[in-house]
Design an enzyme around this catalytic site. Structure first.
Site, PDB file in Angstrom:
ATOM      1  N   HIS A  87       0.816  -1.219   0.000  1.00  0.00           N
ATOM      2  CA  HIS A  87       0.000   0.000   0.000  1.00  0.00           C
ATOM      3  C   HIS A  87       0.847   1.266   0.000  1.00  0.00           C
ATOM      4  CE1 HIS A  87      -3.565  -2.336   0.436  1.00  0.00           C
ATOM      5  NE2 HIS A  87      -3.261  -2.778   1.648  1.00  0.00           N
ATOM      6  N   CYS A  88       2.155   1.122   0.090  1.00  0.00           N
ATOM      7  CA  CYS A  88       3.035   2.288   0.145  1.00  0.00           C
ATOM      8  C   CYS A  88       3.635   2.570  -1.226  1.00  0.00           C
ATOM      9  CB  CYS A  88       4.156   2.073   1.160  1.00  0.00           C
ATOM     10  SG  CYS A  88       5.146   3.556   1.442  1.00  0.00           S
TER      11      CYS A  88
END
Length: 340
Positions: A158-159
């Site tokens: 998700h980064c």
């Protein structure tokens, strides 16, 4: 991580002057499995305020030890990434934002972290993630050398370079691939197979429009993050509904992964293995069997690969058993028709 092409001796020697400090050399008795006790996150019980098990990596390692597969001397210990390493992908403004505990609390979805001094957040939360990120970069290098590798931690999908979220503070998948492109001449095309129950919007944002990277994402479309802006980066976008079960899920993989491998022909595959697809997981809301603890599932999956002869510690025997006697330097890993 697994690869479709190993270093030849000449390639390995010619690339050695380009290697970075994170590319630790594995000893001959070590598996290309990367782990450190420093992966595990815990401080005053705050980690229990999120359903994500931030200590599962140590449990996985213990299960592998109990299975007589590895011990502390036969896995490879990674190094912590530095700010310069992170700047290969991350913006300075994003890294600066991590100096604020409130920002880290938002990324980790644990509000009480905002009340802690940042030096504690750095030491107890972000440092373990930086070591795991170093582990992903190292595992990618070991995969090129050995034909396969596993980082027990990481997978912070998700980064992106400019944003974190979903308990993901560093873009380890993007960094692992970017480091290969930079340091290994034989790696020019990468495929990401993301089977976590959540959309991998971080690496998708980073590689949107990048023709060197082919992304397959199989995820529940009705849970976090629902990031429609980056869906264009996904070459095979397989959206699932709540409670998708084995009868739907397995045929999808059998059909679409071999198609993607034949279409793109990558030099390296980064596989993000999400156990949150399993029935009963509080985050994924899917219904894939069996129902057991996350750490136990991960360890059993690795042990099963060993028992099936698909991975080994011996350099000359690394890679699928069915291809061991092939003279072609390029190994095919497209065995889904028989093995799933």
């Amino acid at each position: 991580m697994s690869v479709l092409k190993k270093f030849t001796k000449e390639e390995h020697e010619s690339s050695s002057d380009q290697e970075c400090h994170l590319y630790v050399e594995a000893k001959t008795n070590q598996w290309p499995i990367v782990y450190s006790d420093d992966y595990n996150i815990g401080f005053m019980g705050l980690e229990r305020l999120h359903p994500f098990d931030s200590g599962k990596w140590g449990k996985v390692f213990q299960y592998l030890k109990d299975g007589k597969m590895v011990d502390e001397s036969t896995v490879v210990t990674p190094r912590e990434v530095t700010s310069d390493d992170l700047l290969v992908v991350h913006t300075e403004s994003y890294l600066d934002s991590l100096r604020w505990s409130a920002r880290v609390a938002m990324i980790c979805e644990v509000p009480p972290l905002a009340l802690l001094p940042n030096f504690i957040v750095q030491r107890k939360v972000l440092r373990p993630m930086r070591i795991q990120t170093g582990g992903s970069i190292l595992a990618a290098k070991l995969a090129v050398e050995r034909g396969w590798a596993i980082n027990i931690g990481g997978g912070f999908h998700h980064c992106s370079g400019s944003s974190g979220g979903g308990f993901c503070a560093y873009a380890d998948i993007t960094l692992a691939i970017k480091f290969l492109f930079k340091h290994v001449d034989s790696i020019n095309k990468a495929m990401i197979i993301d089977l976590d129950a959540h959309q991998g919007n971080g690496h998708e944002a980073d590689f949107d429009g990048d023709e060197q990277v082919y992304i397959i994402d199989v995820y529940n479309a009705y849970i976090y993050p629902g990031d429609t802006k980056v869906k264009g980066a996904i070459k095979k976008n397989l959206e699932l509904r709540h409670h998708t079960d084995d009868e739907t899920y397995i045929p999808l993989l059998k059909k679409h992964i071999p198609e993607a491998l034949n279409e793109f022909n990558p030099d390296v595959i980064a596989y993000n293995a999400g156990t949150d697809i399993l029935i009963g997981d509080p985050l994924g809301n899917l219904a894939i069997t069996p129902q057991r603890r996350t750490a136990r599932i991960i360890a059993d999956s690795i042990l099963n690969l060993k028992e099936q002869g698909l991975i080994s510690c011996n350099y000359s025997e690394s890679g699928p058993r069915v291809n061991k006697n092939k003279s072609d330097s390029r190994t095919t890993y497209n065995t889904f028709q028989n093995d799933l």
